[in-house]
Design an enzyme around this catalytic site. Structure first.
Site, short mmCIF file in Angstrom:
data_model
loop_
_atom_site.label_atom_id
_atom_site.label_comp_id
_atom_site.label_asym_id
_atom_site.label_seq_id
_atom_site.Cartn_x
_atom_site.Cartn_y
_atom_site.Cartn_z
N ILE A 51 68.25 34.35 16.74
CA ILE A 51 67.87 34.11 15.33
C ILE A 51 68.94 33.18 14.79
CG2 ILE A 51 68.94 36.32 14.64
CD1 ILE A 51 66.97 36.42 12.27
N SER A 52 68.53 32.08 14.17
CA SER A 52 69.49 31.04 13.78
C SER A 52 70.46 31.53 12.71
CB SER A 52 68.73 29.82 13.24
OG SER A 52 67.80 29.38 14.18
#
Ligand code: SAH
Length: 207
Positions: A51-52
């Site tokens: 997840i960025s």
């Protein structure tokens, strides 16, 4: 997170900050790492993906400048977090993921949060999604070796695409604008994404 990680680094768009404030990031993560949800980095989800980092999500969203009533394509649904942010800011999002398990998890969280203006699909998004093209905005959230031609072809006039382009371990955020048939590329900051795997990305076994 909003002040320390986003405003201090120049994210100023009110609607982007508001979306980042209202979407619960921890919901998009496995239970074991939820305590780290607001840390200043990308975090592992399942299937070896990430997840960025919140700043990268906000920065790319601000660059994309999704207007309400825009039709958006996202390539690389992953956790669905970026999808949720985009959904708060646009009319409809088509989001493509190549891994069924991630697609299913993202679908569950988005439904739980009653985010309904999203169509999730399982496919190789490196060639876009021609059946719903053209798109006013396209965001790719996996590293591409070069700007995929098919995605440029699916960009509407006055449309914009934001994507990480470069090597397997480091890339640059690139903005691609289409204006009356002209394609204009602008390079931005450095970033690190997992690989885009597919026809116009990396091969599955690329090390
Ligand atoms: N926006 C996501 C980032 C996920 S990481 C988030 O914030 O959670 C990138 C995702 O791109 C991974 O889930 C990976 O499986 C997916 N991906 C890689 N190649 C792809 C392709 N060709 N088509 C669709 N999704 C792809």
């Amino acid at each position: 997170m909003i002040d320390k990680q986003l405003r201090s680094r120049g994210v100023s768009d009110k609607r982007v900050l508001e979306a980042m404030m209202t979407v619960p990031r921890e919901r998009f993560m496995p239970g074991s790492i939820r305590k780290d949800a607001y840390e200043d980095r990308a975090l592992p989800i399942t299937c070896g993906q990430t997840i960025s980092q919140p700043f990268i999500v906000a920065h790319m969203t601000e660059l994309l400048a999704p207007k309400f009533a825009s039709r958006v394509l996202e390539v690389g649904t992953g956790s669905g977090y970026q999808t949720a942010i985009l959904a708060r800011l646009s009319d409809h999002i088509y989001s493509v993921e190549r891994i069924l398990e991630l697609h299913d998890q993202a679908a569950e969280v988005l439904a739980f949060l009653s985010i309904e203006n999203v169509t999730l699909l399982v496919a190789d998004g490196s060639t876009g999604l021609p059946q719903h093209a053209p798109y006013d905005r396209i965001m790719v959230t996996a590293a591409t070796p070069r700007v995929p031609e098919s995605l440029v072809d699916q960009l509407a006039d006055h449309g914009r695409m934001v994507l990480p382009v470069g090597g397997k371990s480091e890339q640059t955020i690139v903005c691609v604008d289409r204006r009356e048939g002209k394609i204009i590329e602008t390079r931005g900051i450095a970033c690190r994404f997992v690989k885009l795997i597919g026809n116009q990305g990396w091969s599955v076994d690329a090390k």
